[in-house]
Motif scaffolding. Structure first.
Motif, short mmCIF file in Angstrom:
data_model
loop_
_atom_site.label_atom_id
_atom_site.label_comp_id
_atom_site.label_asym_id
_atom_site.label_seq_id
_atom_site.Cartn_x
_atom_site.Cartn_y
_atom_site.Cartn_z
N SER A 537 0.83 -1.20 0.00
CA SER A 537 0.00 0.00 0.00
C SER A 537 0.86 1.25 0.00
O SER A 537 2.07 1.21 0.31
CB SER A 537 -0.91 0.00 1.23
N GLU A 538 0.23 2.38 -0.33
CA GLU A 538 0.94 3.65 -0.28
C GLU A 538 1.36 3.99 1.14
O GLU A 538 2.43 4.57 1.37
CB GLU A 538 0.03 4.77 -0.83
N GLU A 539 0.54 3.59 2.12
CA GLU A 539 0.89 3.87 3.53
C GLU A 539 2.17 3.14 3.93
O GLU A 539 3.02 3.71 4.63
CB GLU A 539 -0.27 3.46 4.43
N ALA A 540 2.32 1.88 3.47
CA ALA A 540 3.53 1.13 3.80
C ALA A 540 4.75 1.76 3.14
O ALA A 540 5.84 1.81 3.73
CB ALA A 540 3.39 -0.32 3.36
N LEU A 541 4.58 2.28 1.93
CA LEU A 541 5.70 2.93 1.25
C LEU A 541 6.09 4.22 1.97
O LEU A 541 7.28 4.53 2.09
CB LEU A 541 5.32 3.22 -0.20
N VAL A 542 5.10 4.96 2.46
CA VAL A 542 5.39 6.19 3.21
C VAL A 542 6.18 5.85 4.47
O VAL A 542 7.17 6.53 4.80
CB VAL A 542 4.08 6.93 3.56
N SER A 572 -5.53 6.43 -1.69
CA SER A 572 -6.20 7.20 -0.64
C SER A 572 -5.44 8.48 -0.33
O SER A 572 -6.04 9.48 0.10
CB SER A 572 -6.33 6.35 0.63
N LYS A 573 -4.13 8.47 -0.56
CA LYS A 573 -3.32 9.65 -0.28
C LYS A 573 -2.07 9.59 -1.15
O LYS A 573 -1.50 8.52 -1.37
CB LYS A 573 -2.94 9.72 1.19
N LEU A 574 -1.63 10.73 -1.63
CA LEU A 574 -0.42 10.79 -2.43
C LEU A 574 0.80 10.57 -1.54
O LEU A 574 0.83 10.97 -0.37
CB LEU A 574 -0.31 12.14 -3.13
N ILE A 575 1.80 9.92 -2.11
CA ILE A 575 3.00 9.59 -1.35
C ILE A 575 3.68 10.85 -0.83
O ILE A 575 4.04 10.94 0.36
CB ILE A 575 3.99 8.79 -2.23
N ARG A 576 3.82 11.83 -1.67
CA ARG A 576 4.52 13.05 -1.27
C ARG A 576 3.76 13.78 -0.16
O ARG A 576 4.36 14.29 0.79
CB ARG A 576 4.71 13.97 -2.47
N ASP A 577 2.43 13.80 -0.25
CA ASP A 577 1.65 14.46 0.80
C ASP A 577 1.82 13.74 2.13
O ASP A 577 1.94 14.38 3.19
CB ASP A 577 0.17 14.48 0.40
N GLY A 578 1.82 12.41 2.09
CA GLY A 578 2.00 11.66 3.32
C GLY A 578 3.35 11.91 3.96
O GLY A 578 3.47 12.01 5.19
N THR A 593 6.80 8.36 -8.34
CA THR A 593 5.78 7.32 -8.27
C THR A 593 4.77 7.56 -9.37
O THR A 593 4.49 8.70 -9.73
CB THR A 593 5.07 7.32 -6.90
N ALA A 594 4.25 6.48 -9.91
CA ALA A 594 3.29 6.59 -11.02
C ALA A 594 2.31 5.45 -10.92
O ALA A 594 2.54 4.44 -10.24
CB ALA A 594 4.02 6.56 -12.36
N TYR A 595 1.21 5.60 -11.60
CA TYR A 595 0.18 4.57 -11.66
C TYR A 595 0.04 4.13 -13.11
O TYR A 595 -0.19 4.95 -13.99
CB TYR A 595 -1.14 5.10 -11.10
N ALA A 609 -1.20 11.05 -14.15
CA ALA A 609 -2.37 11.38 -13.36
C ALA A 609 -1.99 11.59 -11.90
O ALA A 609 -1.01 11.03 -11.41
CB ALA A 609 -3.39 10.25 -13.47
N LEU A 610 -2.77 12.36 -11.22
CA LEU A 610 -2.61 12.62 -9.80
C LEU A 610 -1.41 13.49 -9.48
O LEU A 610 -1.17 13.79 -8.33
CB LEU A 610 -2.52 11.30 -9.01
N GLY A 611 -0.66 13.89 -10.47
CA GLY A 611 0.49 14.77 -10.23
C GLY A 611 1.49 14.19 -9.26
O GLY A 611 2.07 14.90 -8.45
N GLU A 612 1.70 12.89 -9.32
CA GLU A 612 2.51 12.23 -8.30
C GLU A 612 3.97 12.10 -8.70
O GLU A 612 4.69 11.27 -8.21
CB GLU A 612 1.90 10.83 -8.05
#
Length: 641
Positions: A537-542, A572-578, A593-595, A609-612
């Motif tokens: 998940s993105e949370e685990a990566l953060v 649910s949340k962008l990596i950089r924001d987290g 990061t990209a999707y 997408a998502l400006g990530e």
């Protein structure tokens, strides 16, 4: 201006003037036309004066050009920098009117003279022989004449490049060749003319073979022998040759009977006997490399592509054992048993189905198996002794998983970079222990750079790999599928628990002693391309990035680069924001990061997408992005040119 006219009230109406009014109108028009003519003469004079002044400004401004005072030696270096080097986009530019060397020569007289007198600008001769037009093509005579004109232009440019390169060592690339399918109806006269044109180009290159330093040959060989002349050069005529890439495609419809003679033409000459050959890459092995008259001990870099003959259990160790000075090596490991057409590597089957014979045969494994669907793996332990390569620093494995005995037969004390892009058919994957894991278990302590294909891994095997990489600095996990049947294989389950093993736990708010153990403590670069529906998940990566960026006073290295391509989904949340919410310092760090958006056909394509992206400009060319997300660049040939 029309307000002073006696006819102003009649303008833009359907009014019909009388005879007297017509005479008045003509007088008014003639009077004003004289004024218009006078103004035109004044404008013409002004334009002429303006052009004279503009010409003066342009000519004198040229004297102020910042490039003018640049010395010729520096300008020559700029010209050389215009030549693109090896990149994911392709090799060197082919001979054409758009070649950078010709473009700079057409700027001005000084640049033309300088470029023509910079021999290094013309030392790369990259020739591609286009396929002749099909006789069934509309207006074939015109198409064949156009093809002949193109061939003549290639010949003239080849001579021009050779003359301008003076006596400098040359890099020669020749790809293509005549591939006349047996089901087409080429006229014998046209074939003879085409072969003669190719022979002229080949002979022009052969005449300067004493200047060859690097040679790249990717050619289709059928009944003609024009291309075979490359391989028949005496070794005494190639004293400078250090780098050689050879990839031969047999295109003759009678290749089963002519294969031996064609192989004799290509392997019996002096090209592979070059006295100073150091780097050798072979795209497809049509026969065992052992009998080749190569000075194996002189090689420092070796790349062997797919095998198209029945190998014994000692391959590739029997070949590697003779290359005691290797520093880099790429091997396409042979499948234990494979249904294959005789003489055609499996990777060539879809490309040219017209040359495939009707009856496929089974290439049996070195060790027999009672179950025909579960072939036994070759036993490399039968190879006498240990294969010791004391200088090997980079090892790349492609194709199929080697057995566990492969690692036990190797002694690689200097190995630092390991690239494993292998997979096994499902029966083999369950029948034997994967040799790639054994390689990491044995040599993991010394590895600093590791690339692994995730397609045939699972959670436990990935954890096993990470546990044995205490000194790895760069780790990339690629999810590319390289074989036709890999879609049926179990997908990698990159759960959060795997990433948690790479996430250190600290005491004293993250700046004290590491609590417990963490895999890969020296990791600085992490790349992962996940092209299936499950993953961390993105949370685990953060949490992983935050912990690795907060380890300034511990034995855990600080992350400098993270590149992750997730499957297409809405986070649910962008990596950089987290990370920013946690106050993580991202200065001087590469975070991409990209999707991945999946197309109906072809590989996944990344979307912005998502400006990530933290690298907005030039992300497609970013080194970490290219090496992780884009298709892994083939090593074959990259070491040569």
């Amino acid at each position: 201006m029309s307000s002073g006219s006696p006819f102003a009230q009649h303008l833009h109406t359907n009014y019909v003037p009388s005879t007297i009014e017509i005479n008045q109108l003509r007088s008014l028009v003639d009077e004003r036309q004289k004024v218009v003519d006078a103004l035109d003469r004044e404008i013409e004079a002004l334009v002429k004066r303006r052009d004279e002044h503009a010409k003066f400004v342009k000519e004198h401004s040229a004297l102020l050009s910042p490039i003018r005072p640049v010395p010729n030696d520096v300008l020559s270096l700029i010209f050389l920098a215009c030549l693109p080097s090896n990149s994911s986009a392709g090799r060197h530019p082919r001979l054409s009117g758009d070649h950078p060397a010709l473009v700079v020569s057409q700027v001005c007289q000084r640049w033309r003279h300088l470029s023509f007198n910079t021999p290094l600008l013309w030392t790369i001769i990259d020739i591609y022989i286009p396929r002749p037009p099909d006789p069934k093509e509309y207006r074939w005579d015109d198409a064949m004449a156009h093809w002949g004109g193109h061939m003549q232009a290639i010949f003239e440019m080849t001579q021009f490049w050779i003359s301008r390169s003076a006596s400098c060592p040359l890099t020669v690339s020749f790809s293509g060749g005549l591939a006349f399918d047996y089901h087409t109806d080429f006229e014998a006269e046209s074939i003879d003319i085409a072969r003669e044109q190719i022979r002229c180009i080949v002979d022009a290159l052969r005449d300067v073979s004493r200047r060859w330093k690097s040679v790249y040959l990717s050619v289709g060989m059928g009944d003609d022998t024009a291309v075979a002349r490359f391989f028949q050069i005496p070794s005494d005529n190639i004293p400078l040759l250090e780098n050689l890439y050879v990839n031969i495609f047999l295109t003759s419809p009678n290749f089963s009977s002519q294969r031996e003679s064609l192989l004799e033409q290509t392997t019996g000459g002096g090209l592979v006997k070059a006295p100073h050959l150091r780097r050798l890459a072979v795209g497809s092995l049509w026969s065992s490399p052992l009998p080749l008259p190569i000075k194996w001990a002189n090689l420092t870099e070796l790349s062997l592509g797919p095998v198209a003959y029945q190998v014994d259990a000692s391959f590739p160790l029997s070949t590697l054992a003779m290359c005691i000075n290797l520093t880099r090596c790429s091997i396409h490991h042979q499948v234990p048993a494979l249904v294959q057409h005789p003489g055609i590597p499996i990777h060539l089957m879809p490309a040219n189905p017209a040359v495939i014979p009707a009856n496929p045969t089974i290439i049996q494994a070195a060790s027999t198996s009672p179950n025909p669907t579960t072939p036994a793996a070759p036993n490399h332990s039968r190879h006498s002794g240990i294969c010791r390569l004391p200088k090997l620093r980079t090892l790349e494995l492609r194709g199929y998983e080697p057995p566990a005995s492969f690692a036990s037969a190797l002694d690689l004390p200097s190995l630092r970079e390991l690239i494993i892009l292998c997979s096994s058919p499902p029966p083999v994957a369950e029948a034997i222990e994967r040799g790639s894991i054994e390689l990491i278990r044995k040599f993991g302590d010394g590895l600093t750079d590791v690339v692994v294909n995730s397609v045939s891994l699972n959670e436990s095997s990935l954890l096993d790999i990470l546990e044995h990489l205490p000194n790895v600095v760069s780790f990339r996990l690629l999810g590319s599928s390289m074989l036709r049947f890999q879609s049926r294989m179990p997908r990698l389950v990159l759960l959060d628990s795997v990433l948690e093993k790479l996430t250190p736990r600290y005491e004293d708010n993250g700046h004290g002693v590491v609590r417990g153990t963490s895999y890969c403590p020296k990791l600085k670069k992490f790349g992962c391309k996940v092209n299936h529906d499950v993953g961390f998940s993105e949370e685990a990566l953060v949490r992983f990035i935050a912990a690795r960026r907060s380890c300034l006073h511990t034995d855990v290295a600080q992350l400098t680069s993270v590149v992750v391509a997730f499957p297409a989904r809405k986070p649910s949340k962008l990596i950089r924001d987290g990370l920013q919410e946690l106050g993580v310092d991202l200065e001087d760090m590469v975070l991409i990061t990209a999707y991945m958006k999946t197309q109906a056909r072809g590989p996944p394509i990344p979307t912005a997408a998502l400006g990530e992206f933290d690298v907005q400009d030039g992300i497609d060319d970013h080194e970490d992005w290219v090496s992780t997300v884009k298709p892994f660049r083939q090593t074959l040939g990259d070491w040569v040119l």
